[in-house]
Scaffold this active site. Structure first.
Site, PDB file in Angstrom:
ATOM      1  N   HIS A   1      26.738   3.360  -8.320  1.00  0.00           N
ATOM      2  CA  HIS A   1      25.168   3.249  -8.761  1.00  0.00           C
ATOM      3  C   HIS A   1      24.779   4.788  -8.257  1.00  0.00           C
ATOM      4  CE1 HIS A   1      24.157  -0.803  -9.493  1.00  0.00           C
ATOM      5  NE2 HIS A   1      25.005  -1.033  -8.574  1.00  0.00           N
TER       6      HIS A   1
ATOM      7  N   LEU B   1       0.665  -1.020   0.028  1.00  0.00           N
ATOM      8  CA  LEU B   1       0.133   0.158  -0.036  1.00  0.00           C
ATOM      9  C   LEU B   1       0.876   1.295   0.003  1.00  0.00           C
ATOM     10  CD1 LEU B   1      -2.708  -0.759   2.529  1.00  0.00           C
ATOM     11  CD2 LEU B   1      -2.828  -0.800  -0.038  1.00  0.00           C
TER      12      LEU B   1
ATOM     13  N   CYS C   1      27.466   0.496 -13.280  1.00  0.00           N
ATOM     14  CA  CYS C   1      28.150  -0.669 -12.782  1.00  0.00           C
ATOM     15  C   CYS C   1      28.441  -1.728 -13.814  1.00  0.00           C
ATOM     16  CB  CYS C   1      27.287  -0.949 -11.712  1.00  0.00           C
ATOM     17  SG  CYS C   1      28.078  -2.272 -10.584  1.00  0.00           S
TER      18      CYS C   1
ATOM     19  N   GLU D   1      22.297   6.449  -9.227  1.00  0.00           N
ATOM     20  CA  GLU D   1      20.798   6.576  -9.122  1.00  0.00           C
ATOM     21  C   GLU D   1      20.512   6.557  -7.635  1.00  0.00           C
ATOM     22  OE1 GLU D   1      22.496   3.952 -10.092  1.00  0.00           O
ATOM     23  OE2 GLU D   1      21.518   1.829  -9.676  1.00  0.00           O
TER      24      GLU D   1
HETATM   25  N1  GLN Z   1      28.056  -8.156 -11.895  1.00  0.00           N
HETATM   26  C1  GLN Z   1      28.884  -7.081 -11.716  1.00  0.00           C
HETATM   27  C2  GLN Z   1      29.739  -7.100 -10.479  1.00  0.00           C
HETATM   28  O1  GLN Z   1      29.532  -8.049  -9.747  1.00  0.00           O
HETATM   29  C3  GLN Z   1      28.373  -5.787 -11.739  1.00  0.00           C
HETATM   30  C4  GLN Z   1      27.398  -5.555 -10.541  1.00  0.00           C
HETATM   31  C5  GLN Z   1      26.305  -4.551 -10.727  1.00  0.00           C
HETATM   32  O2  GLN Z   1      26.098  -4.054 -11.866  1.00  0.00           O
HETATM   33  N2  GLN Z   1      25.672  -4.110  -9.664  1.00  0.00           N
HETATM   34  O3  GLN Z   1      30.788  -6.584 -10.442  1.00  0.00           O
END
Ligand code: GLN
Length: 585
Positions: free
Chosen positions: A547, A45, A418, A549
């Site tokens: 990352h 929710l 990544c 984001e």
């Molecule tokens: N699989 C890749 C690694 O382990 C990239 C990981 C990811 O994109 N979060 O390094």
């Protein structure tokens, strides 16, 4: 009412008392108040959205808030959960892998959280078992009540001490009546009893059905759900009604009547086009005032701060809805394209950029298992930028390489995240540096040239035991690069990481000689964290091992996403003739 004598004796497990309430050192009873948010009727929710929105309203008033999510599963963290089933794995600065709701809290509160803000049944139970082996409960048979609930109460009070919060927001995962959440509920009930009147409050988040065939809102399921809550001894102070449309007066009256919660404390929390509109819609209903009254917090409000914060926030929300003239279309080549929750933070980061740049950002999800050299141009026609997001395993990787090659050769803005960073290195090594067998040992363990590899010796240096590299890390930014421009010429930034593989340093000279720029590195180790191509070669070809984001916030959007969307806009604005043939539909 809790008695002070009772609390005075707490924590001594050898005592014959039935109360087991270990207290963290320095706990100031009465300073921290608790808002406990429970779901009824069904899960999903938006308890996290509600809880973080309410927390934001109080934070804007100058109160210090600390959210915590208590999950009902036995996993110690979310690291091994499948994004198909549970949405994205969100990594906090201290490296704990949690679920996407923690991302919602961080974004709405613009606050970095850590392990103190998240727990699971697995964490609580393994803590109890460890303590039992260490002799922590000597002389007692260890039981769910009082010991397990005692640990839950301890976790909540520890958070209060650690953060010195005015208000701790407790989000109990799942729905009232679930077995797996029942000891959390009991712990919260006891906590409220011990803390005493005016120190805690329960919010029941419920759902108002509106069956299409009837064309009207029905409150029975909500009533039954709240009754279920009362069966375990909790009478909610506030009821928030989730619904598609604003909840009618009549339905609110019914709910109020059958639950003894006054009308002024039964709120509509109907769908909004953006979650960032939820705090204001709750405030308009007056929920913040009611919470201050129930918890006796009016004295702690800083009116001037609230005015300032609201002005800043309004700048953002006022720009969410008005139609925007231009649209930037970004292709996201994900593995979990059927479940958007797997990329929740990417969606949010793009929404932030949309507001700041005044353009619509349309995401087009592309399944790269379906892409090869023959169809890539067609598949990417009409897009103004590409994101290759994070991922694990080899499925769809050759399709990703084709997308990256296409972006690189056709001046299409590119952001690799990544795995998308690693794939960009592989693509460049293969197609520009002549290392035609370049690969990653993640999906090609049998010996091709692993430009992306696991480097245990570096992990040891970082003290991470050779497993995933997780959490916030500093990144040194190279001057004169796109990265440097995007981060306002800063020499360092901090990003979140979750990876096991990385660029093998022995290939760096060859990659750099071929023209690839590593614009972000670990401050002391040879760990490559951002890459790009010179702007003389490509307008925006950028990747990061991190990352970005996960650290994008409404009022502080991710510079790398801003760079991509701006480049996408420039690309879209180019006269048609300048757009390469292959990109035209
Ligand atoms: N699989 C890749 C690694 O382990 C990239 C990981 C990811 O994109 N979060 O390094």
């Amino acid at each position: 009412m809790a008695s002070t004598e009772m609390l005075g004796r707490l924590g001594n497990s050898q005592d014959e008392s039935e109360f087991y309430t270990p207290m963290p050192e320095g706990y100031r009873r009465g300073h921290t108040k608790y808002v406990i948010v429970l779901g009824t009727v069904m899960s999903g929710l938006g308890k996290g959205i509600f809880s973080s929105s309410l927390a934001k309203l109080l934070q804007d008033k100058g109160l210090r808030v600390a959210p915590i999510k208590m999950e009902g599963y036995l996993n110690i963290d979310s690291g091994t959960l499948n994004p198909y089933r549970h949405g994205e794995v969100f990594v906090m600065d201290d490296g704990l892998e949690t679920d996407m709701d923690l991302g919602t809290y961080e974004r709405l509160l613009d606050q970095d959280l850590n392990a103190a803000h998240y727990t699971t049944n697995g964490q609580i139970l393994s803590g109890v078992l460890r303590k039992e082996r260490e002799g922590g409960y000597l002389g007692r048979d260890v039981q769910v009540i009082p010991h397990v609930v005692g640990e839950v109460k301890l976790k909540l009070r520890e958070l209060a001490v650690k953060t010195n919060a005015d208000v701790v927001f407790v989000e109990v995962g799942g729905t009232v009546g679930d077995y797996e959440n029942s000891f959390y509920l009991e712990a919260c009930r006891q906590l409220a009893y011990e803390e005493g009147e005016g120190s805690s409050m329960f919010v029941a988040l419920t759902y108002i059905l509106e069956p299409g065939a009837l064309g009207e809102q029905k409150s029975k399921a909500a009533q039954l759900g709240i009754r279920k809550l009362m069966e375990v001894g909790v009478h909610p102070h506030v009821i928030a009604c989730r619904a598609t449309n604003p909840v009618t007066e009549k339905v609110r009256q019914k709910i109020s009547m059958f639950t003894n919660v006054p009308m002024k404390r039964v709120f509509s929390m109907h769908d909004q086009t953006s979650i960032y509109l939820v705090p204001d819609s709750l405030r308009v209903g007056g929920i913040d005032r009611e919470v201050l009254t129930i918890l006796d917090l009016h004295d702690r409000v800083d009116q001037a701060k609230e005015d300032r914060e609201r002005e800043r926030w309004n700048w953002f929300v006022d720009r969410i809805q008005p139609p925007k003239e231009k649209t930037v279309k970004i292709a996201v080549t994900g593995k979990y394209v059927s479940t958007r929750d797997a990329y929740a933070s990417i969606l949010k980061a793009c929404e932030h950029c949309s507001v700041h740049l005044g353009v619509n950002v349309d995401l087009e999800w592309i399944d790269t298992t379906q892409i090869d050299r023959s169809n890539v141009a067609k598949r990417l026609s009409g897009v103004h930028g590409i994101i290759v997001p994070g991922g694990f395993g080899s499925r769809g990787t050759e399709g990703k390489i084709e997308c990256i090659k296409f972006a690189r050769e056709n001046n299409l803005p590119y952001l690799g995240i990544c795995l998308g960073f690693q794939m960009a290195v592989i693509e460049y090594a293969r197609n520009v540096c002549g290392m035609t067998d370049a690969s990653s040992s993640e999906f090609d363990p049998n010996g091709h040239r692993a430009v992306i590899d696991v480097l245990p010796e570096q992990k040891k240096i970082e003290g991470l035991g050779g497993n995933m590299r997780l959490g916030g890390k500093d990144v040194e930014i190279k001057a004169g690069t796109i990265a440097s421009r995007l981060f306002d010429n800063a020499t360092q930034c901090r990003l979140r990481f979750r990876h096991r593989y990385e660029v093998d340093p022995k290939f760096i000279p060859q990659l750099e000689a071929g023209g690839l720029i590593f614009s972000g590195k670990h401050p002391t180790q040879p760990i490559m964290q951002m890459l790009e191509l010179p702007t003389s070669v490509h307008p925006f070809f950028v990747g990061t091992q991190a990352h970005p984001e996960m650290t994008s916030r409404p009022l502080r959007p991710s510079p790398l996403f801003m760079g991509l969307v701006q480049a996408g806009l420039d690309y879209a604005n180019k006269p048609a003739a300048a757009v390469p043939e292959k990109v035209k539909a």
